[in-house]
Design a protein around this motif. Sequence first.
Motif, PDB file in Angstrom:
ATOM      1  N   PRO A   1       7.836  -1.229  -8.159  1.00 40.82           N
ATOM      2  CA  PRO A   1       6.778  -0.225  -9.039  1.00 40.82           C
ATOM      3  C   PRO A   1       5.541  -0.802  -9.285  1.00 40.82           C
ATOM      4  CG  PRO A   1       9.090  -0.787 -10.159  1.00 40.82           C
ATOM      5  CD  PRO A   1       9.007  -1.549  -8.845  1.00 40.82           C
ATOM      6  N   ALA A   2       5.353  -1.994  -9.232  1.00 38.83           N
ATOM      7  CA  ALA A   2       3.830  -2.709  -8.961  1.00 38.83           C
ATOM      8  C   ALA A   2       2.986  -2.112  -8.144  1.00 38.83           C
ATOM      9  CB  ALA A   2       3.879  -4.215  -8.794  1.00 38.83           C
ATOM     10  N   ASP A   3       3.504  -1.446  -6.849  1.00 38.63           N
ATOM     11  CA  ASP A   3       2.919  -0.895  -6.033  1.00 38.63           C
ATOM     12  C   ASP A   3       2.339   0.532  -6.332  1.00 38.63           C
ATOM     13  OD1 ASP A   3       3.162  -3.081  -3.755  1.00 38.63           O
ATOM     14  OD2 ASP A   3       5.168  -2.261  -3.708  1.00 38.63           O
ATOM     15  N   PHE A   4       2.682   1.087  -7.221  1.00 42.53           N
ATOM     16  CA  PHE A   4       2.281   2.305  -7.722  1.00 42.53           C
ATOM     17  C   PHE A   4       0.899   2.255  -8.828  1.00 42.53           C
ATOM     18  CE2 PHE A   4       6.560   3.299  -6.362  1.00 42.53           C
ATOM     19  CZ  PHE A   4       6.414   4.565  -5.946  1.00 42.53           C
ATOM     20  N   SER A   5       0.391   3.201  -8.917  1.00 39.19           N
ATOM     21  CA  SER A   5      -1.128   3.041  -9.798  1.00 39.19           C
ATOM     22  C   SER A   5      -0.674   2.844 -11.193  1.00 39.19           C
ATOM     23  CB  SER A   5      -1.883   4.287  -9.721  1.00 39.19           C
ATOM     24  OG  SER A   5      -2.262   4.624  -8.355  1.00 39.19           O
ATOM     25  N   GLU A   6      -1.337   2.465 -12.048  1.00 37.56           N
ATOM     26  CA  GLU A   6      -1.092   2.186 -13.308  1.00 37.56           C
ATOM     27  C   GLU A   6      -1.219   3.387 -13.913  1.00 37.56           C
ATOM     28  OE1 GLU A   6      -3.968  -0.829 -15.114  1.00 37.56           O
ATOM     29  OE2 GLU A   6      -3.232  -2.535 -13.688  1.00 37.56           O
ATOM     30  N   GLY A   7      -0.369   3.412 -15.551  1.00 42.47           N
ATOM     31  CA  GLY A   7      -0.175   4.558 -16.086  1.00 42.47           C
ATOM     32  C   GLY A   7       1.167   5.162 -15.940  1.00 42.47           C
ATOM     33  N   ILE A   8       0.974   6.465 -16.157  1.00 42.69           N
ATOM     34  CA  ILE A   8       2.360   7.373 -15.857  1.00 42.69           C
ATOM     35  C   ILE A   8       3.025   7.072 -14.601  1.00 42.69           C
ATOM     36  CG2 ILE A   8       3.240   9.769 -15.501  1.00 42.69           C
ATOM     37  CD1 ILE A   8       1.584  10.562 -17.936  1.00 42.69           C
ATOM     38  N   TYR A   9       2.523   6.867 -13.286  1.00 42.29           N
ATOM     39  CA  TYR A   9       2.926   6.821 -12.107  1.00 42.29           C
ATOM     40  C   TYR A   9       3.969   5.201 -12.028  1.00 42.29           C
ATOM     41  CZ  TYR A   9       0.366  10.403  -9.858  1.00 42.29           C
ATOM     42  OH  TYR A   9      -0.411  11.473  -9.673  1.00 42.29           O
ATOM     43  N   ARG A  10       3.187   4.344 -12.603  1.00 46.66           N
ATOM     44  CA  ARG A  10       4.147   2.984 -12.610  1.00 46.66           C
ATOM     45  C   ARG A  10       4.994   3.158 -13.578  1.00 46.66           C
ATOM     46  NH1 ARG A  10       0.337  -2.343 -12.375  1.00 46.66           N
ATOM     47  NH2 ARG A  10      -0.437  -1.197 -10.384  1.00 46.66           N
TER      48      ARG A  10
ATOM     49  N   ILE B   1       1.214   3.679   0.940  1.00 44.12           N
ATOM     50  CA  ILE B   1       1.363   3.146  -0.641  1.00 44.12           C
ATOM     51  C   ILE B   1       1.077   1.635  -0.463  1.00 44.12           C
ATOM     52  CG2 ILE B   1       2.692   2.760  -2.468  1.00 44.12           C
ATOM     53  CD1 ILE B   1       3.804   5.767  -1.708  1.00 44.12           C
ATOM     54  N   LYS B   2       1.956   1.028   0.249  1.00 46.28           N
ATOM     55  CA  LYS B   2       1.705  -0.379   0.558  1.00 46.28           C
ATOM     56  C   LYS B   2       0.560  -1.050   0.784  1.00 46.28           C
ATOM     57  CE  LYS B   2       4.002  -4.289  -0.212  1.00 46.28           C
ATOM     58  NZ  LYS B   2       4.718  -4.571  -1.472  1.00 46.28           N
ATOM     59  N   ASN B   3      -0.296  -0.257   1.856  1.00 50.12           N
ATOM     60  CA  ASN B   3      -1.482  -0.875   2.163  1.00 50.12           C
ATOM     61  C   ASN B   3      -2.360  -0.797   1.046  1.00 50.12           C
ATOM     62  OD1 ASN B   3      -3.365  -1.628   4.182  1.00 50.12           O
ATOM     63  ND2 ASN B   3      -4.186   0.332   4.127  1.00 50.12           N
ATOM     64  N   HIS B   4      -2.426   0.240   0.411  1.00 53.33           N
ATOM     65  CA  HIS B   4      -3.307   0.682  -0.984  1.00 53.33           C
ATOM     66  C   HIS B   4      -3.181  -0.546  -1.919  1.00 53.33           C
ATOM     67  CE1 HIS B   4      -4.744   2.377  -4.601  1.00 53.33           C
ATOM     68  NE2 HIS B   4      -5.635   2.519  -4.110  1.00 53.33           N
ATOM     69  N   SER B   5      -1.726  -0.849  -2.053  1.00 53.46           N
ATOM     70  CA  SER B   5      -1.587  -1.627  -3.120  1.00 53.46           C
ATOM     71  C   SER B   5      -2.109  -3.165  -2.834  1.00 53.46           C
ATOM     72  CB  SER B   5      -0.003  -1.733  -3.404  1.00 53.46           C
ATOM     73  OG  SER B   5       0.471  -2.670  -4.146  1.00 53.46           O
ATOM     74  N   ILE B   6      -2.052  -3.565  -1.494  1.00 52.86           N
ATOM     75  CA  ILE B   6      -2.449  -4.749  -0.983  1.00 52.86           C
ATOM     76  C   ILE B   6      -3.963  -4.641  -1.069  1.00 52.86           C
ATOM     77  CG2 ILE B   6      -2.898  -6.161   1.044  1.00 52.86           C
ATOM     78  CD1 ILE B   6      -0.163  -5.218   1.768  1.00 52.86           C
ATOM     79  N   GLU B   7      -4.665  -3.505  -0.860  1.00 48.43           N
ATOM     80  CA  GLU B   7      -5.990  -3.464  -0.919  1.00 48.43           C
ATOM     81  C   GLU B   7      -6.584  -3.563  -2.368  1.00 48.43           C
ATOM     82  OE1 GLU B   7      -7.551  -0.034   0.614  1.00 48.43           O
ATOM     83  OE2 GLU B   7      -7.152  -0.463   2.490  1.00 48.43           O
ATOM     84  N   GLU B   8      -5.817  -3.136  -3.247  1.00 52.58           N
ATOM     85  CA  GLU B   8      -6.312  -3.306  -4.778  1.00 52.58           C
ATOM     86  C   GLU B   8      -6.036  -4.682  -5.064  1.00 52.58           C
ATOM     87  OE1 GLU B   8      -7.536  -0.835  -7.071  1.00 52.58           O
ATOM     88  OE2 GLU B   8      -7.821  -0.130  -4.856  1.00 52.58           O
ATOM     89  N   ALA B   9      -4.957  -5.312  -4.881  1.00 51.01           N
ATOM     90  CA  ALA B   9      -4.617  -6.682  -5.083  1.00 51.01           C
ATOM     91  C   ALA B   9      -5.696  -7.612  -4.574  1.00 51.01           C
ATOM     92  CB  ALA B   9      -3.135  -7.106  -4.707  1.00 51.01           C
ATOM     93  N   THR B  10      -5.944  -7.415  -3.745  1.00 50.58           N
ATOM     94  CA  THR B  10      -7.127  -8.315  -2.843  1.00 50.58           C
ATOM     95  C   THR B  10      -8.411  -7.936  -3.693  1.00 50.58           C
ATOM     96  OG1 THR B  10      -6.154  -7.906  -0.620  1.00 50.58           O
ATOM     97  CG2 THR B  10      -8.399  -8.657  -0.663  1.00 50.58           C
ATOM     98  N   LYS B  11      -8.773  -7.027  -4.142  1.00 51.08           N
ATOM     99  CA  LYS B  11     -10.046  -7.019  -4.807  1.00 51.08           C
ATOM    100  C   LYS B  11     -10.013  -7.653  -6.161  1.00 51.08           C
ATOM    101  CE  LYS B  11     -10.736  -2.301  -3.219  1.00 51.08           C
ATOM    102  NZ  LYS B  11     -10.939  -0.765  -3.732  1.00 51.08           N
ATOM    103  N   MET B  12      -8.726  -7.581  -6.666  1.00 48.72           N
ATOM    104  CA  MET B  12      -8.668  -8.348  -8.052  1.00 48.72           C
ATOM    105  C   MET B  12      -8.435  -9.818  -8.007  1.00 48.72           C
ATOM    106  SD  MET B  12      -9.189  -5.832  -9.987  1.00 48.72           S
ATOM    107  CE  MET B  12      -8.608  -6.394 -11.641  1.00 48.72           C
ATOM    108  N   LEU B  13      -8.035 -10.502  -6.756  1.00 44.35           N
ATOM    109  CA  LEU B  13      -7.567 -12.003  -6.563  1.00 44.35           C
ATOM    110  C   LEU B  13      -8.807 -13.086  -6.716  1.00 44.35           C
ATOM    111  CD1 LEU B  13      -5.147 -13.262  -5.750  1.00 44.35           C
ATOM    112  CD2 LEU B  13      -5.839 -13.566  -3.477  1.00 44.35           C
TER     113      LEU B  13
END
Length: 591
Positions: free
Chosen positions: A480-489, A550-562
Amino acid sequence: MYYSDEVIEEVRSRNDIVDVISGYVKLQKKGSSYFGLCPFHNEKSPSFSVSQQKQMYYCFGCGAGGNVFTFLMEYENYSFVEALRYLADRAGVELPEQEYSKEAKARADTKAILLEINKAAAQYFYAQLKGSQGAQALSYLKNRELGDDTIKAFGLGYANKYSNDLYKYLRSKGYQDEMIAKAGLITVDERQGAYDKFWNRVMFPIMDANSRVIGFGGRVMGDGKPKYLNSPETMIFDKSRNLYGLNRARSTKKPYFLLCEGYMDVISLHQAGFANAVASLGTALTPGHASLIKRYVQEVYLTYDSDEAGTKAALRAIPILRDVGITARIIRMEPYKDPDEFIKNLGAEAFEERIGKARNGFMFSLEILEKNYDMHSPEGKTDFMKEVARRLAQFDEEIERGNYIEAVAGAYHVGFEDLRKLVGRMAIQTGLAKPVERPKSTQGKKKEKEDGILKSQKILLTWLTSDEAVFRQIEKYITPADFSEGIYRTVAQLLYEQYEKHDVNPARIMNHFTDEEEHREVASLFHTKIKELTTAKEQEKALQETVIRIKNHSIEEATKMLDPTDIKGLQQLMNAKRELQDLQKLHISIN
């Protein structure tokens, strides 16, 4: 009122969605789903799908969707609690008692009594109309060419000549003076005591959207004053937030309302087959009325009287409707005064033609404005166009403003560019102009990418609810953490929890949301159209690409926030990248 998840689910599970919707829409089974014409927009080919397996509906044409609660919220305009109560009653489920504070309980009890009193009064007035004392009133209605079915449908009645008959009747039913007065049906003074508010009048019960009598309008028999008298505002009656005929008009599902000035106009139109007619209650149209209308339709045809007062009322209504996003059109009644006279003289077919010829509200307002200027002199026409430009500048949406500039330029034979520049100057002079925000080129690309990711997430959620085998193959890689925050997650989290319990039920997920728009959005997550792929191999390839995206986008977002000093986070990121490499080699089988 809060009801537990267990209660909500019991009510939902005991109301099969196909059975409920079949009462409103003709459904035909095709494969594992049922299809019919969507009740929420006009269509010729069925795109409205009801899934018995998912216990959900979705329209691929307009995007309406949800579970059995959502359907009633959209179709009947119920609140979530009203839909829950209706379905509980339908299935014989007893809901727990509401718990009120002392003040809230007293208020609820008072409201219930006032509704009872109004209902009893309406029944009394109807009986009086049909009795010997109501002969004059019944004759009046018959002379207005109203049939018995129409009189019954609108509950029309008569308050007789004696000024305390209703009071005595309600007292005989056990209602106290205080409550009868709060219902607005009697006046109490020290000298005369209690006496009826309405007497010697034809009575028009006013109902709310759920057909509960909340007040009355009365037309005097003879030359008494005032000609029309309405109930005073009470705890259950706010004339600025109710519309006469709404209880019937809202169920027609036509995309527009016919907005009238009086009770008889509404009744005549309904009798002639125009059941989407409504009227404000002895007051000019208010923002409250406009907001109420917006819950049902996006367009209104104004059928106000053709005299000067009716024209002014229409001109006041147009901007009020526009402010809430409703398009207004004007139907003119000439050579007759109002819809009632028009229908009686020319009939329903001619009125239908007038609807087809209705004028755009804004353009109509300019036709009326023209009369204040000397359009034959250069100065007069220039002043007129300046005022027109000032009004055009008030359109917020650039496309809409441009369309109206084009229409006005054509109608008044001026150059489009000249008028557009004048609108710009008037906007600056009146303080309506805002600085233009020019997005950086990368911003548009980012938005496009984000939209693509959301579409991929919708596709995957649709796949996951349809095929457990797919879920079992990817649950190790996609969380679930790989989905966008809000309703999707949130939806992904709930779906994953259901899989853990071996009880997948998409309709139950919707119980966590009570807002109509949320229901619509959640439904779209389970009904996203997946591109038609002819072979299993093509489907498997498309699914693998979706999962990797989806997995690649999740990794990109996590990298920005790290945070670079977050060692644990770095380790998790490295693990995620290894999983991405594994995914690229993974073969996902489609059953």
